[in-house]
Design an enzyme around this catalytic site. Structure first.
Site, PDB file in Angstrom:
ATOM      1  N   ASP A  24      -8.369  61.510 -21.601  1.00 11.31           N
ATOM      2  CA  ASP A  24      -9.046  61.301 -22.878  1.00 11.31           C
ATOM      3  C   ASP A  24      -9.112  62.581 -23.704  1.00 11.31           C
ATOM      4  O   ASP A  24     -10.179  62.961 -24.216  1.00 11.31           O
ATOM      5  CB  ASP A  24     -10.474  60.761 -22.656  1.00 11.31           C
ATOM      6  CG  ASP A  24     -10.504  59.532 -21.754  1.00 11.31           C
ATOM      7  OD1 ASP A  24      -9.522  58.776 -21.764  1.00 11.31           O
ATOM      8  OD2 ASP A  24     -11.511  59.341 -21.043  1.00 11.31           O
ATOM      9  N   GLU A 180      -9.683  50.768 -28.261  1.00  9.67           N
ATOM     10  CA  GLU A 180     -10.648  51.822 -27.886  1.00  9.67           C
ATOM     11  C   GLU A 180     -10.112  53.168 -28.342  1.00  9.67           C
ATOM     12  O   GLU A 180      -9.071  53.256 -28.976  1.00  9.67           O
ATOM     13  CB  GLU A 180     -10.874  51.815 -26.371  1.00  9.67           C
ATOM     14  CG  GLU A 180      -9.596  52.044 -25.575  1.00  9.67           C
ATOM     15  CD  GLU A 180      -9.762  51.846 -24.074  1.00  9.67           C
ATOM     16  OE1 GLU A 180     -10.804  51.314 -23.643  1.00  9.67           O
ATOM     17  OE2 GLU A 180      -8.842  52.215 -23.331  1.00  9.67           O
TER      18      GLU A 180
END
Ligand code: 6LW
Length: 505
Positions: A24, A180
């Site tokens: 991420d 997302e």
């Protein structure tokens, strides 16, 4: 060192640019300096922060959440909970970081003038719902917080107050699951909304939409997904969760997560989701992602290699280097270099690696083959070295009372695999991870993990070997990767040094 040269002396970039469990990634640039932050889940300190001058070589300069007041993880919280998906931005002369603590505190915002720290206490965002918060400011000074789903709400980043309800912006490509990891940017005439979709497994991908304002309406890119390796035999899989950054020469780049599965089928990845770099160009106002490969043409600017992590830590400093992580918290009395000068002393809490609350301090495995050794004095307790995916998937070599034991846990199966007597006094424990390069049959695992002790003449006294697929994310589930480190199962265990050596094959 991540720079290599071909015989024609054409520099290349070796991907991943930040190997090991560093998922991420979120990146921002200030002048010639780039900063990048990653998720950290159940580990403390949390949110590793890296610096680079060239986008290629990265040095960890700290952890944003390094105080208990910033990172509260209940001692029984599950692994792969905790801290998800930071966004790191520079705005108005300071750094802003927003994360989700899924194990309690929800969305939290932090600021710093120096990204190496200290970072502020958290500003809570109780009105921001959903994971993967992003921050973007418009020309009127409004701060927009966009979350997975994809929803958006205006916030006051100083107080955490939200204004109005969360508005749905875009659900991603029709039929794709899990829109997302949103990041919102003003680039030229448009606002761009970059997302990941398809789930963080093999179908992961990156898509984008654009609109006239930060609140939309957003029109999807006709070429979506602009990056995915789904359905291919590419060595880098699960590609997604990306962030964009522009270099001083106006070129554009994307950082993203990907994994490197090994072995037969379905392929097992053991290093977690890693941070990769890929160039981006623009056509008709849409970003076009270049080829993501293990070796890329280098950027046009001079590369600035950064020192690699030292192979060995002698624990001579009073503070631990930032790459050392513990589980859920790190009480100073349980993990200290101050008790026995030049040694790291761990005091047991919890009984074993099966517990969420165990004294464990380790570093991410960053190479597909590596050798880990440590000089351990367990005269006052029981402990040693472990390879950890989570509390249900780990293997360890530990010493106590004149005996060395190898244990392994794979889900509900938990067993002592081998043992042997050892002389009293400190002993060198050793773990060797060897990538498997020849797939013998479809079930061949990605690597082997061999545990044992080092004989006085330096040879490896192997006690047991385990197929590494049992310590992979495909088996364990969740979002993390292997962390290799030291633990105390009882009493006090002292470590004189810890050496991690990449083994190139
Ligand atoms: C993260 C989500 C994802 O919040 O996995 O790959 C989740 N992307 O965006 C945990 O890292």
């Amino acid at each position: 060192m991540r720079l290599s040269s071909t015989p024609e002396n054409t520099a290349t970039v070796t991907n991943p640019v930040i190997p090991g469990f560093h998922p991420d990634p979120s990146v921002c640039r200030v002048g010639e300096d780039y900063y990048l932050a990653c998720s950290s889940f159940e580990y403390f300190p949390g949110v590793p922060v890296f610096h680079s001058r060239d986008l290629v070589h990265w040095t960890q300069i700290g952890n944003a959440l390094d105080r208990p007041g910033q990172l509260r993880l209940p001692l029984d919280s599950p692994s792969s909970g905790g801290i998800y998906a930071p966004t790191l931005r520079h705005h108005d002369g300071r750094f802003w970081l927003v994360v989700t603590n899924v194990s309690g505190d929800g969305n939290l915002l932090f600021t710093a003038t120096d990204p190496a720290g200290p970072w502020s206490d958290p500003v809570r965002l109780p009105g921001v719902h959903g994971i993967d918060p992003d921050l973007a400011w418009d020309d009127d000074g409004n701060c927009w917080c966009t979350t997975a789903g994809v929803g958006q709400v205006r916030i006051d980043p100083h107080t955490g107050e939200t204004f109005g309800p969360t508005r749905r912006l875009w659900s991603g490509s029709p039929g794709a699951k899990a829109p997302e990891a949103p990041h919102l940017y003003r680039i030229g005439d448009y606002w761009y909304l970059l997302i990941a979709e398809g789930g963080t497994e093999r179908c992961h991908g990156v898509s984008i939409a654009r609109g006239p304002t930060p609140t939309g309406p957003f029109e999807p890119c006709p070429a979506n997904p602009i990056l995915t390796h789904r359905g291919t035999d590419h060595p880098i899989q699960n590609t997604g969760h990306a962030d964009l950054v522009q270099a001083p020469d106006d070129s554009w780049w994307m950082v993203l997560l990907g994994v490197r599965p090994g072995g037969g089928t379905p392929g097992w990845h053991v290093l977690g989701r890693e941070t990769f770099l890929v160039p981006v160009s623009w056509t008709d106002g849409w970003p076009v992602v270049g080829e993501l490969s293990p070796s890329l043409p280098a950027p046009s600017w001079p590369l600035r290699p950064a020192p690699a992590l030292p192979d060995r830590d002698d624990f001579d400093l009073s503070e631990l280097a930032p790459h050392w992580v513990s589980l859920r918290h790190r009480p100073p009395e349980a993990c200290t270099t101050k008790e026995k000068a030049g040694w790291l002393t761990l005091h047991a809490r919890g009984g074993s690696l099966d517990d969420t609350d165990v004294t464990f301090t380790g570093r991410r495995q960053q190479h597909t083959s590596c050798r880990v050794r440590a000089l351990v004095d367990a005269a006052d307790g029981r402990g040693g070295l472990a390879v950890r995916l989570d509390e249900r998937h780990h293997c360890a070599i530990e010493v106590s009372a004149g005996e060395a034991r190898v244990s392994a846990r794979i889900g509900p199966l938990n067993t002592v695999v081998a043992s042997r007597p050892v002389p009293t006094g400190p002993v060198v424990l050793r773990i060797e991870v060897a990538a498997v390069h020849t797939v013998h049959d479809a079930r061949t695992g990605p690597d082997t993990v061999t545990l044992g002790i080092e004989e006085p003449d330096g040879t490896f006294g192997e006690l047991a070997s385990l197929d590494g697929k049992y310590l992979s994310t495909e088996v364990a589930g969740g979002f993390t990767g292997r962390v290799i480190g030291m633990f105390a199962g009882a009493g006090a265990v002292h470590f004189d040094w810890f050496a991690y050596e990449p083994v190139d094959r």
